[in-house]
Enzyme design. Structure first.
Site, mmCIF file in Angstrom:
data_model
loop_
_atom_site.group_PDB
_atom_site.id
_atom_site.type_symbol
_atom_site.label_atom_id
_atom_site.label_comp_id
_atom_site.label_asym_id
_atom_site.label_seq_id
_atom_site.Cartn_x
_atom_site.Cartn_y
_atom_site.Cartn_z
ATOM 1 N N CYS A 158 46.688 36.965 44.019
ATOM 2 C CA CYS A 158 46.756 38.166 43.196
ATOM 3 C C CYS A 158 47.883 38.045 42.175
ATOM 4 O O CYS A 158 48.815 37.258 42.363
ATOM 5 C CB CYS A 158 46.895 39.417 44.057
ATOM 6 N N CYS A 212 51.831 38.245 46.100
ATOM 7 C CA CYS A 212 51.448 38.321 44.696
ATOM 8 C C CYS A 212 52.432 37.571 43.807
ATOM 9 O O CYS A 212 53.630 37.604 44.051
ATOM 10 C CB CYS A 212 51.368 39.780 44.245
#
Ligand SMILES: *[C@@H]1O[C@H](CO)[C@@H](O)[C@H](O)[C@H]1NC(C)=O
Ligand SMILES: *[C@@H]1O[C@H](CO)[C@@H](O)[C@H](O)[C@H]1NC(C)=O
Ligand SMILES: *[C@@H]1O[C@H](CO)[C@@H](O)[C@H](O)[C@H]1NC(C)=O
Ligand SMILES: *[C@@H]1O[C@H](CO)[C@@H](O)[C@H](O)[C@H]1NC(C)=O
Length: 275
Positions: free
Chosen positions: A181, A100
């Site tokens: 993400c 992420c």
């Protein structure tokens, strides 16, 4: 005195015969070695050692097994009849590690983006993941009725839609984008008229897979040079903005190539402060 240095004629003849024989044997050995060498080189998979060696730089993977799964996608197939789905088992065998806020996409900025990501431990491009790295810069294909991997005479990127190499990159790029993400970054090229080109992998495959709320923001770094033709106001970048889920925060920043290089060579500056 003379007798000591000059051998008897008969002995000399025998010695010359022996020398000729040794020479003939050596010549034969060299010829056999060359023929065997060429044959082995043609029959072996020159791709496999590279693939395995690059794979082994990532710890904890069964690289021989991954190669086996990879090969299944194209061996014995017409190189223009390898659809993206052929690589599904490979993608399933080597899932991406969650990263992420670190994923970096790019289009037409390959050298600059990799120079940056290699020197700074801030971002990861698909070419730095296991599957991207083992095949980066390589060409391969199979042939109908053959069990071999070829690295020459393979169709090029635009020779046919479903070709071995293109389908791989489309598949691996899709998987990489599925994994996006948090805050996502993309380095695009400000020296070309259309930095967000509809035919690019970034536009046609990756952007379509950014979903809110998993992806929270997209930051475009538009790399400019002295004579750059485009800036963040370009219409193609407006198209990019429209393509995104409106809840994903979008912003674009023009950054000179010189600034990026300066940032690459100063690893102590915080990752976020380069743009
Ligand atoms: C390419 O493969 C897809 C399946 O992924 C198929 O639907 C399509 O017809 C193929 N295209 C061509 C030009 O062969
Ligand atoms: C942008 O594209 C141009 C033309 O293809 C190329 O010369 C230049 O190096 C690219 N810029 C970057 C930052 O990769
Ligand atoms: C961006 O480029 C356009 C021309 O394509 C120009 O009119 C505009 O002034 C530029 N904007 C900035 C902030 O440089
Ligand atoms: C901006 O993008 C459009 C495509 O959306 C392109 O046709 C145009 O040439 C670009 N503008 C400039 C100034 O390069």
């Amino acid at each position: 005195m003379e007798r000591g240095v000059t051998p008897l004629p008969e002995k000399r003849r025998r010695r010359r015969g022996l020398a000729l024989l040794v020479f003939a044997v050596l010549l034969l050995v060299v010829i056999v070695a060359v023929v065997v060498g060429v044959t082995v080189r043609r029959n072996a998979h020159p791709l496999k050692p590279t693939f395995i060696a690059r794979c082994e730089a990532f710890k904890g993977y069964d690289c021989a097994k991954i190669w086996g799964v990879f090969e299944q996608a194209y061996v014995g197939r017409d190189p223009c009849e390898v659809p993206v789905e052929a690589y599904d088992p490979l993608i399933a065998a080597v899932p991406f590690k969650p990263a992420c806020n670190r994923l970096m996409f790019w289009s037409k900025t390959k050298d600059v983006v990799h120079d940056f990501t290699e020197k700074r431990d801030c971002f990861v491009t698909v070419e730095e993941t296991l599957l991207g790295s083992v095949l980066d810069g390589l060409t391969w294909c199979g042939k109908k009725g053959s069990r071999e991997t070829f690295t020459t005479d393979c169709p090029g990127w635009s020779d046919c839609v479903n070709n071995t190499v293109r389908s791989f990159w489309n598949r691996v790029s899709a998987a990489f984008a599925d994994d996006a993400c948090g805050d996502v970054s993309a380095m695009l090229n400000g020296s070309i008229a259309t930095p967000f080109h509809p035919a690019s992998v970034f536009a046609s495959i990756e952007v379509k897979r950014f979903h809110f709320p998993k992806v929270k923001s997209l930051k475009v770094v538009l790399v400019t040079q002295k004579n750059s033709v485009t800036n963040c106001t370009n219409a193609s970048l407006k198209d990019l903005q429209k393509e995104l889920d409106q809840r994903i925060t979008y912003n674009c920043k023009e950054v000179t190539e010189a600034r990026l290089q300066e940032c690459s060579s100063h690893p102590e500056t915080p990752c976020g402060s380069c743009w």
